[in-house]
Design a protein around this motif. Structure first.
Motif, short mmCIF file in Angstrom:
data_model
loop_
_atom_site.label_atom_id
_atom_site.label_comp_id
_atom_site.label_asym_id
_atom_site.label_seq_id
_atom_site.Cartn_x
_atom_site.Cartn_y
_atom_site.Cartn_z
N SER A 146 -12.91 -6.23 -5.70
CA SER A 146 -12.43 -5.18 -6.58
C SER A 146 -10.90 -5.19 -6.57
N SER A 147 -10.30 -4.80 -7.68
CA SER A 147 -8.84 -4.84 -7.79
C SER A 147 -8.17 -3.50 -7.53
N ILE A 148 -8.93 -2.43 -7.32
CA ILE A 148 -8.29 -1.11 -7.24
C ILE A 148 -7.47 -0.93 -5.96
N VAL A 149 -7.91 -1.47 -4.84
CA VAL A 149 -7.12 -1.37 -3.62
C VAL A 149 -5.95 -2.35 -3.63
N PRO A 150 -6.15 -3.62 -4.01
CA PRO A 150 -5.00 -4.53 -4.10
C PRO A 150 -3.91 -4.05 -5.06
N ILE A 151 -4.28 -3.38 -6.15
CA ILE A 151 -3.25 -2.90 -7.07
C ILE A 151 -2.46 -1.77 -6.43
N MET A 152 -3.10 -0.98 -5.58
CA MET A 152 -2.37 0.06 -4.85
C MET A 152 -1.46 -0.55 -3.80
N ASP A 153 -1.94 -1.58 -3.12
CA ASP A 153 -1.08 -2.31 -2.18
C ASP A 153 0.17 -2.81 -2.90
N ALA A 154 -0.04 -3.38 -4.09
CA ALA A 154 1.08 -3.94 -4.85
C ALA A 154 2.06 -2.85 -5.27
N LEU A 155 1.54 -1.72 -5.72
CA LEU A 155 2.41 -0.62 -6.16
C LEU A 155 3.18 -0.02 -4.99
N LEU A 156 2.47 0.24 -3.89
CA LEU A 156 3.06 0.96 -2.76
C LEU A 156 3.85 0.06 -1.82
N GLY A 157 3.78 -1.26 -2.06
CA GLY A 157 4.51 -2.19 -1.20
C GLY A 157 3.84 -2.42 0.14
N VAL A 158 2.51 -2.27 0.18
CA VAL A 158 1.75 -2.53 1.41
C VAL A 158 1.56 -4.02 1.58
N GLY A 159 1.95 -4.55 2.72
CA GLY A 159 1.78 -5.97 3.00
C GLY A 159 0.81 -6.19 4.15
N HIS A 160 0.35 -7.42 4.29
CA HIS A 160 -0.57 -7.78 5.37
C HIS A 160 -0.04 -8.99 6.10
N ALA A 161 -0.16 -8.94 7.43
CA ALA A 161 0.40 -10.00 8.27
C ALA A 161 -0.24 -11.34 7.96
N ALA A 162 0.56 -12.41 8.05
CA ALA A 162 0.06 -13.76 7.78
C ALA A 162 -0.83 -14.22 8.92
#
Length: 391
Positions: A267-283
């Motif tokens: 689903s794209s609803i959580v990734p789009i929020m990550d993108a908007l809010l600047g939430v990143g995930h460790a490599a």
């Protein structure tokens, strides 16, 4: 970015990432109509153990030329039907099949090519394109939607999918707030940004309330044993040795193929929020999995996420302004996403991890996408919560 551009991503506020066409109205002719009829009878064939026999006896051949003549709504609806046929064929016997017959393989690969996706069931085919309204004049909600294509059928299967449909529809209003938020941050407009974030928090509160209703009509035992077995993919699944052969597909040259299974993480609803809010995930390997899933989304939705991530300066704007009220509402938006991820984690534990028995390919430790999902969900929940900005 502006609101006028939202439609260019295949998105309207009333439906969010759900299909913009009315799926029940899509019609087919000739062999494609016959194929649809076979697919809609999957709930009859699976309990009798006759799905593979029915495919061999009744599913007509459909070549790539017929797929090329379809319009977009027909392509997306045909993908729903063929992806359910593919999953049912692989997982609908005592043991998993090792290949798909050409009558499924050839059209599903052609459909995937038209869609820019993968030739198996994905979240888009399972949820986004697989619903209709009971009363088209009323809003999309759990009291007014139904599931079109099914595997075994029954309330639990339908409810699992329809909760996701209702979530996607409600999230549409949040998607419409994204471009104005990016513009407010760009223009330095604290008052407007704060107002938009307040609206975003309200939408996500409603989304979470819908998600809370999953147990109402979807029982964990039924989900694990009667719904989940059919949605696994061919990658990182211990029950499949080396993948699936797509018979009759020249470009695969008879070599087994591996693709990830349908998962709510597509689903794209959580990734789009990550993108908007600047939430990143460790490599790390789990971040690589998250990136891998991006290819399983519809191309327009991928582009929306990528564009938002490229343009959003919201986090930097909030950090630089140091306005306590603005920071507070931004943090509430981050917390809303973290809470959604926490509930997803809770459901994964009760609906999958705590189910004691399992069958071939239906593992309590491996997600339908082929990962150790508990670790994956915990990691991204914690990384989201860690993005709070100190007041």
């Amino acid at each position: 970015m502006s609101l006028a551009e939202l439609a260019s991503y295949g998105i309207i506020p009333q439906r969010g990432f759900l299909c913009t066409h009315d799926a029940p109205d899509v019609r087919f002719e000739g062999h494609l109509a016959d194929a649809r009829d076979v697919a809609l009878r999957i709930p009859e064939f699976l309990p009798a153990g006759k799905l593979r026999d029915a495919v061999h006896a009744h599913l007509p051949p459909v070549d790539a030329h017929a797929i090329a003549a379809l319009d977009e709504s027909q392509v997306r609806m045909a993908m729903v039907h063929y992806s359910f046929l593919a999953q049912s064929y692989i997982w609908g016997g005592v043991e998993p099949a090792s290949s798909l017959p050409a009558t499924i393989a050839v059209p599903i690969v052609a459909l995937a090519g038209r869609l820019g996706q993968q030739p198996l069931l994905q979240y888009s085919g399972y949820v986004l394109d697989n619903w209709g309204t009971i009363d088209p004049g009323r809003p999309i909600g759990l009291d007014n939607i139904y599931m079109i294509q099914k595997f075994a059928g029954g309330i639990d299967e339908a409810w699992f999918v329809l909760v996701h449909v209702a979530i996607e529809a409600r999230a549409g209003e949040a998607l419409a707030l994204i471009a104005p938020l990016i513009e407010a941050a760009r223009d330095g407009d604290e008052v407007h940004a704060r107002s938009l974030l307040e609206q975003m928090v309200v939408v996500w509160s409603d989304v979470s309330a819908i998600f809370d209703r999953m147990p109402d009509q979807c029982d964990p035992y039924i989900y694990f044993h009667r719904v989940r077995p059919y949605i696994h993919g061919w990658k990182d699944n211990p029950a499949l040795k080396g993948g699936i052969v797509y018979e009759g597909v020249e470009k695969f040259a008879g070599k087994p193929q591996v693709f990830r299974g349908q998962t709510g993480s597509q689903s794209s609803i959580v990734p789009i929020m990550d993108a908007l809010l600047g939430v990143g995930h460790a490599a790390d390997p789990l971040k690589a999995y998250l990136d891998d899933l991006h290819a399983y989304r519809p191309p327009a939705h991928r582009r929306f996420i990528d564009d938002v991530r490229a343009h959003s300066t919201l986090r930097a704007f909030v950090t630089e302004k140091r306005d306590r009220e603005l920071i507070g509402v931004y943090n509430r938006a981050v917390q809303a996403v973290a809470d959604f991820r926490s509930r997803h984690l809770e459901y994964a534990a009760s609906y999958i991890n705590k189910q004691g028995s399992q069958s071939a390919g239906n593992d309590t430790e491996i997600g339908t996408g082929g990962t150790p999902f508990m670790k994956y969900l915990k990691k991204h929940r914690d990384e989201t919560a860690a993005m709070m900005i100190p007041a």
